[in-house]
Design a protein around this motif. Structure first.
Motif, PDB file in Angstrom:
ATOM      1  N   CYS A  72      16.127  18.069  64.223  1.00  6.00           N
ATOM      2  CA  CYS A  72      16.393  19.143  63.258  1.00  6.00           C
ATOM      3  C   CYS A  72      17.885  19.239  62.972  1.00  6.00           C
ATOM      4  O   CYS A  72      18.310  19.330  61.813  1.00  6.00           O
ATOM      5  CB  CYS A  72      15.922  20.489  63.794  1.00  6.00           C
ATOM      6  SG  CYS A  72      14.164  20.627  64.157  1.00  6.00           S
ATOM      7  N   ASN A 114      12.277  24.492  55.455  1.00  4.21           N
ATOM      8  CA  ASN A 114      12.492  23.640  56.628  1.00  4.21           C
ATOM      9  C   ASN A 114      12.298  24.482  57.885  1.00  4.21           C
ATOM     10  O   ASN A 114      13.013  25.453  58.099  1.00  4.21           O
ATOM     11  CB  ASN A 114      13.908  23.049  56.581  1.00  4.21           C
ATOM     12  CG  ASN A 114      14.216  22.169  57.764  1.00  4.21           C
ATOM     13  OD1 ASN A 114      14.902  22.594  58.686  1.00  4.21           O
ATOM     14  ND2 ASN A 114      13.733  20.943  57.735  1.00  4.21           N
ATOM     15  N   TYR A 160       8.379  19.827  65.063  1.00  9.23           N
ATOM     16  CA  TYR A 160       9.622  20.108  64.345  1.00  9.23           C
ATOM     17  C   TYR A 160      10.420  18.830  64.185  1.00  9.23           C
ATOM     18  O   TYR A 160      10.357  17.970  65.055  1.00  9.23           O
ATOM     19  CB  TYR A 160      10.468  21.120  65.121  1.00  9.23           C
ATOM     20  CG  TYR A 160       9.863  22.490  65.178  1.00  9.23           C
ATOM     21  CD1 TYR A 160      10.205  23.457  64.248  1.00  9.23           C
ATOM     22  CD2 TYR A 160       8.951  22.825  66.170  1.00  9.23           C
ATOM     23  CE1 TYR A 160       9.645  24.732  64.298  1.00  9.23           C
ATOM     24  CE2 TYR A 160       8.382  24.096  66.230  1.00  9.23           C
ATOM     25  CZ  TYR A 160       8.736  25.041  65.305  1.00  9.23           C
ATOM     26  OH  TYR A 160       8.192  26.286  65.348  1.00  9.23           O
ATOM     27  N   PRO A 161      11.195  18.731  63.112  1.00  8.53           N
ATOM     28  CA  PRO A 161      11.210  19.616  61.959  1.00  8.53           C
ATOM     29  C   PRO A 161       9.977  19.403  61.087  1.00  8.53           C
ATOM     30  O   PRO A 161       9.358  18.343  61.114  1.00  8.53           O
ATOM     31  CB  PRO A 161      12.473  19.199  61.208  1.00  8.53           C
ATOM     32  CG  PRO A 161      12.655  17.756  61.560  1.00  8.53           C
ATOM     33  CD  PRO A 161      12.147  17.617  62.957  1.00  8.53           C
ATOM     34  N   ALA A 171      15.235  28.063  55.436  1.00  3.31           N
ATOM     35  CA  ALA A 171      14.988  27.540  56.778  1.00  3.31           C
ATOM     36  C   ALA A 171      14.275  28.629  57.572  1.00  3.31           C
ATOM     37  O   ALA A 171      14.559  29.814  57.400  1.00  3.31           O
ATOM     38  CB  ALA A 171      16.290  27.161  57.459  1.00  3.31           C
ATOM     39  N   THR A 230      12.857  29.787  61.514  1.00  2.00           N
ATOM     40  CA  THR A 230      12.874  29.576  62.957  1.00  2.00           C
ATOM     41  C   THR A 230      12.268  30.777  63.670  1.00  2.00           C
ATOM     42  O   THR A 230      12.250  31.882  63.124  1.00  2.00           O
ATOM     43  CB  THR A 230      14.312  29.326  63.472  1.00  2.00           C
ATOM     44  OG1 THR A 230      14.271  29.030  64.872  1.00  2.00           O
ATOM     45  CG2 THR A 230      15.219  30.517  63.228  1.00  2.00           C
ATOM     46  N   THR A 244       9.070  20.064  56.999  1.00  3.34           N
ATOM     47  CA  THR A 244       9.643  20.438  55.707  1.00  3.34           C
ATOM     48  C   THR A 244       8.548  20.460  54.655  1.00  3.34           C
ATOM     49  O   THR A 244       7.755  19.523  54.549  1.00  3.34           O
ATOM     50  CB  THR A 244      10.762  19.457  55.295  1.00  3.34           C
ATOM     51  OG1 THR A 244      11.741  19.414  56.338  1.00  3.34           O
ATOM     52  CG2 THR A 244      11.422  19.898  54.001  1.00  3.34           C
ATOM     53  N   CYS A 265      16.076  21.453  68.891  1.00  2.00           N
ATOM     54  CA  CYS A 265      15.468  20.272  68.254  1.00  2.00           C
ATOM     55  C   CYS A 265      16.582  19.369  67.729  1.00  2.00           C
ATOM     56  O   CYS A 265      17.176  19.646  66.690  1.00  2.00           O
ATOM     57  CB  CYS A 265      14.552  20.735  67.123  1.00  2.00           C
ATOM     58  SG  CYS A 265      13.923  19.437  66.056  1.00  2.00           S
ATOM     59  N   TRP A 281      12.620  24.775  61.850  1.00  2.00           N
ATOM     60  CA  TRP A 281      13.506  24.157  62.829  1.00  2.00           C
ATOM     61  C   TRP A 281      13.767  25.120  63.984  1.00  2.00           C
ATOM     62  O   TRP A 281      13.407  26.290  63.919  1.00  2.00           O
ATOM     63  CB  TRP A 281      14.816  23.758  62.173  1.00  2.00           C
ATOM     64  CG  TRP A 281      15.731  24.926  61.888  1.00  2.00           C
ATOM     65  CD1 TRP A 281      15.576  25.880  60.907  1.00  2.00           C
ATOM     66  CD2 TRP A 281      16.911  25.284  62.613  1.00  2.00           C
ATOM     67  NE1 TRP A 281      16.596  26.786  60.977  1.00  2.00           N
ATOM     68  CE2 TRP A 281      17.433  26.452  62.013  1.00  2.00           C
ATOM     69  CE3 TRP A 281      17.579  24.737  63.701  1.00  2.00           C
ATOM     70  CZ2 TRP A 281      18.590  27.075  62.472  1.00  2.00           C
ATOM     71  CZ3 TRP A 281      18.738  25.356  64.146  1.00  2.00           C
ATOM     72  CH2 TRP A 281      19.225  26.518  63.537  1.00  2.00           C
ATOM     73  N   TYR A 282      14.422  24.625  65.031  1.00  3.73           N
ATOM     74  CA  TYR A 282      14.940  25.478  66.104  1.00  3.73           C
ATOM     75  C   TYR A 282      16.149  24.786  66.730  1.00  3.73           C
ATOM     76  O   TYR A 282      16.344  23.573  66.566  1.00  3.73           O
ATOM     77  CB  TYR A 282      13.873  25.822  67.144  1.00  3.73           C
ATOM     78  CG  TYR A 282      13.391  24.671  67.985  1.00  3.73           C
ATOM     79  CD1 TYR A 282      13.919  24.443  69.256  1.00  3.73           C
ATOM     80  CD2 TYR A 282      12.397  23.809  67.519  1.00  3.73           C
ATOM     81  CE1 TYR A 282      13.473  23.377  70.032  1.00  3.73           C
ATOM     82  CE2 TYR A 282      11.947  22.757  68.290  1.00  3.73           C
ATOM     83  CZ  TYR A 282      12.487  22.551  69.547  1.00  3.73           C
ATOM     84  OH  TYR A 282      12.050  21.505  70.310  1.00  3.73           O
ATOM     85  N   SER A 285       6.194  16.104  58.220  1.00  3.65           N
ATOM     86  CA  SER A 285       6.362  16.457  59.624  1.00  3.65           C
ATOM     87  C   SER A 285       7.216  15.379  60.277  1.00  3.65           C
ATOM     88  O   SER A 285       6.820  14.217  60.332  1.00  3.65           O
ATOM     89  CB  SER A 285       4.993  16.539  60.306  1.00  3.65           C
ATOM     90  OG  SER A 285       5.158  16.854  61.670  1.00  3.65           O
ATOM     91  N   THR A 337      11.375  13.691  60.708  1.00  3.74           N
ATOM     92  CA  THR A 337      12.517  13.400  59.845  1.00  3.74           C
ATOM     93  C   THR A 337      12.953  11.956  60.038  1.00  3.74           C
ATOM     94  O   THR A 337      13.468  11.587  61.072  1.00  3.74           O
ATOM     95  CB  THR A 337      13.692  14.374  60.088  1.00  3.74           C
ATOM     96  OG1 THR A 337      14.757  14.046  59.202  1.00  3.74           O
ATOM     97  CG2 THR A 337      14.188  14.387  61.512  1.00  3.74           C
TER      98      THR A 337
END
Length: 131
Positions: A39, A30, A98-99, A60, A62, A101, A36, A32-33, A115, A117
């Motif tokens: 995220c 995954n 983002y996110p 994960a 980042t 996965t 986000c 993420w940041y 791409s 969620t």
């Protein structure tokens, strides 16, 4: 079916990870940041998969530092292995939003890419994890 790219990245605990660490496991990655919101909103559901599917590896990724993510990871119980300062890996994968996965098979081939969620996307990811 593409093989995940070679990489070397440190996690938030100082352990070095590479592609060889993913091989032999079905792996969920995954990207993420901390800024986000989607995220962060998906973290409780993703966190539940770690316990529900213990035979899988959860990672994960980042571009942020371990210090920058520490409080959010703690507050959300985001128990994935946290690869930090991973700019080269993010560029190699071509993360554009983002996110993001990915699910990899045991040979580190990409078998699913989502791409964004949404409930439907998370359902597809979980279905692939459970197989």
């Amino acid at each position: 079916g593409d093989v995940f790219p070679e990489f070397t990245v440190m996690d938030d605990k100082g352990k070095e990870w590479s592609l060889k660490d993913l091989k032999g496991h079905k792996t969920v990655i995954n990207f993420w940041y901390t800024g986000c919101r989607p995220c962060r909103n998906e973290m409780p559901e993703l966190r539940s998969w770690v316990t529900k599917y213990p035979d899988n590896l959860f990672v994960a990724v980042t571009y942020e530092s371990a210090d920058a993510i520490a409080q959010i990871v703690k507050d959300n119980g985001f128990h994935f292995h946290q690869l930090v300062e991973a700019n080269e890996l993010i560029d190699a994968v071509g993360v554009g939003s983002y996110p993001l996965t990915l699910v990899l098979d045991k040979e580190a081939r990409i078998i699913l890419l989502e791409s964004g969620t949404t409930p439907v996307q998370r359902m597809r990811i979980e279905k692939m994890i459970a197989e």
